[in-house]
Design a protein around this motif. Structure first.
Motif, mmCIF file in Angstrom:
data_model
loop_
_atom_site.group_PDB
_atom_site.id
_atom_site.type_symbol
_atom_site.label_atom_id
_atom_site.label_comp_id
_atom_site.label_asym_id
_atom_site.label_seq_id
_atom_site.Cartn_x
_atom_site.Cartn_y
_atom_site.Cartn_z
ATOM 1 N N ALA A 67 -55.425 -22.844 -3.696
ATOM 2 C CA ALA A 67 -55.456 -21.435 -3.280
ATOM 3 C C ALA A 67 -55.105 -20.475 -4.416
ATOM 4 N N ASP A 68 -54.615 -20.990 -5.546
ATOM 5 C CA ASP A 68 -54.227 -20.110 -6.661
ATOM 6 C C ASP A 68 -55.463 -19.550 -7.362
ATOM 7 N N ASP A 69 -55.484 -18.262 -7.596
ATOM 8 C CA ASP A 69 -56.644 -17.684 -8.268
ATOM 9 C C ASP A 69 -56.477 -17.721 -9.781
ATOM 10 N N ARG A 70 -57.582 -17.495 -10.502
ATOM 11 C CA ARG A 70 -57.563 -17.559 -11.966
ATOM 12 C C ARG A 70 -56.571 -16.571 -12.553
ATOM 13 N N ALA A 71 -56.556 -15.357 -11.998
ATOM 14 C CA ALA A 71 -55.713 -14.306 -12.571
ATOM 15 C C ALA A 71 -54.243 -14.711 -12.561
ATOM 16 N N SER A 72 -53.787 -15.351 -11.488
ATOM 17 C CA SER A 72 -52.379 -15.754 -11.414
ATOM 18 C C SER A 72 -52.077 -16.856 -12.416
ATOM 19 N N VAL A 73 -53.030 -17.771 -12.630
ATOM 20 C CA VAL A 73 -52.837 -18.837 -13.614
ATOM 21 C C VAL A 73 -52.798 -18.245 -15.019
ATOM 22 N N VAL A 74 -53.698 -17.321 -15.302
ATOM 23 C CA VAL A 74 -53.728 -16.701 -16.626
ATOM 24 C C VAL A 74 -52.422 -15.956 -16.891
ATOM 25 N N ARG A 75 -51.852 -15.322 -15.886
ATOM 26 C CA ARG A 75 -50.562 -14.648 -16.083
ATOM 27 C C ARG A 75 -49.488 -15.651 -16.486
ATOM 28 N N ARG A 76 -49.503 -16.827 -15.886
ATOM 29 C CA ARG A 76 -48.540 -17.872 -16.268
ATOM 30 C C ARG A 76 -48.775 -18.319 -17.712
ATOM 31 N N MET A 77 -50.037 -18.462 -18.094
ATOM 32 C CA MET A 77 -50.359 -18.870 -19.460
ATOM 33 C C MET A 77 -49.915 -17.811 -20.471
#
Length: 313
Positions: free
Chosen positions: A18-28
């Motif tokens: 359910a995690d979207d790309r934008a949230s993953v990129v923020r973590r990166m």
């Protein structure tokens, strides 16, 4: 004078469906900023860094899986990562699912220089698992369903004042991966992976066994080719499916110089002297002096096991 490259192995904890790309990129981006503050020049993220490990799910229609693939790099969701890298003057590498304009699907990784330009792309060669649903397995491993084997071999690039190559996950278990790069003088191999805590069908293999084989593969590749290897995990329990951590850095003698002991987002930072590769390349593994290629024909002429070559005379 030493050629120091301070690397940040940026482990990612679980990424759920359910995690979207934008949230993953923020973590990166958060990890990149922390790495910069701690003196790193080059940040390395795992295999399939932008999504969950989707090959665990069976899609009857393969097109359903295209939701996890990138059609452009950078794209709208990943552009902020490139912008941050450029602003910080950080080099980076990360893995993702690549869908080409021709409709081909690869498990890929890239090298990005400090200006935010992609200077190298690798496509995973050694795809594990299977192509159809296997009812005997505790979980599916369908990389052969969703990806083609890489079509670019194992190139090495001049990068960050050194010679850098890439590999992905199962590639680390094959000595040919490292040797092909070793024959190009590789000084650092960056390797992302998503490795399940269990292999889905063995009743006896333990997590300790799997971590042992992970370390063994990386350390042997580093030693046999006198190269740094930076191995970076995506880890933790993704939607109920556990992936092990084990993010580590091995030096050119095969010694582990650092390892993370958790399965969450985190950094392992080490100043790698690329000149430390010279001793092994000039002595024990001086290929030009010691290799005997006339005896290695079976490595490329056979795919599987065949008849023995022994004679009685």
């Amino acid at each position: 004078m030493s050629r120091l490259l301070t690397v940040a192995a940026a482990q990612l904890g679980p990424i759920h469906r359910a995690d979207d790309r934008a949230s993953v990129v923020r973590r990166m981006i958060a990890l990149m900023q922390q790495a910069k503050a701690r003196g790193a020049d080059f940040v390395i993220y795992p295999e399939l860094a932008l999504t969950t490990f989707f090959p665990r799910w069976y899609c009857e229609d393969r097109v359903e899986a295209d939701q996890w693939f990138e059609t452009a790099m950078p794209g709208p969701d990943t552009q902020p990562l490139f912008d941050t890298a450029r602003a910080l003057g950080m080099a980076m590498s990360f893995g993702y699912a690549e869908l080409t304009p021709e409709g081909r699907h690869f498990n890929s990784s890239i090298l990005v220089d400090r200006t935010g330009e992609i200077i190298g792309k690798y496509r995973k060669v050694h795809l594990p698992g299977h192509a159809e649903r296997d009812p005997t397995r505790a979980h599916q491993h369908l990389e052969k369903r969703y990806f083609e084997p890489g079509d670019r071999g194992f190139p090495v690039w001049r990068f960050e004042n050194g010679l850098v190559g890439m590999a992905i996950c199962n590639d680390r278990r094959w000595p040919e991966t490292y040797r092909v790069m070793g024959l190009q003088g590789v000084e650092m191999v960056v390797l992302g992976y998503n490795t399940p805590t269990t292999n889905g069908h063995s009743k006896t293999e333990t997590l300790a066994d799997r971590l042992f084989h992970h370390r063994l593969s990386v350390q042997a590749g580093a030693y046999h080719n006198s190269t740094w290897v930076v191995a970076v995990a995506k880890a933790g329990v993704e939607d109920g499916f556990p992936l092990f951590g084990g993010t580590l850095i091995a030096d050119p003698s095969g010694k582990i110089v650092g390892e993370l002991d958790h399965e969450e987002d985190g950094l392992l930072i080490h100043a790698c002297d690329l000149d430390a590769t010279r001793f092994g390349k000039e002595t024990m593994f001086n290929f030009a002096a010691h290799r005997r290629v006339e005896h290695y024909d079976l490595i490329t002429s056979r795919i599987g096991v065949g008849a023995p070559l022994g004679t009685t005379d």
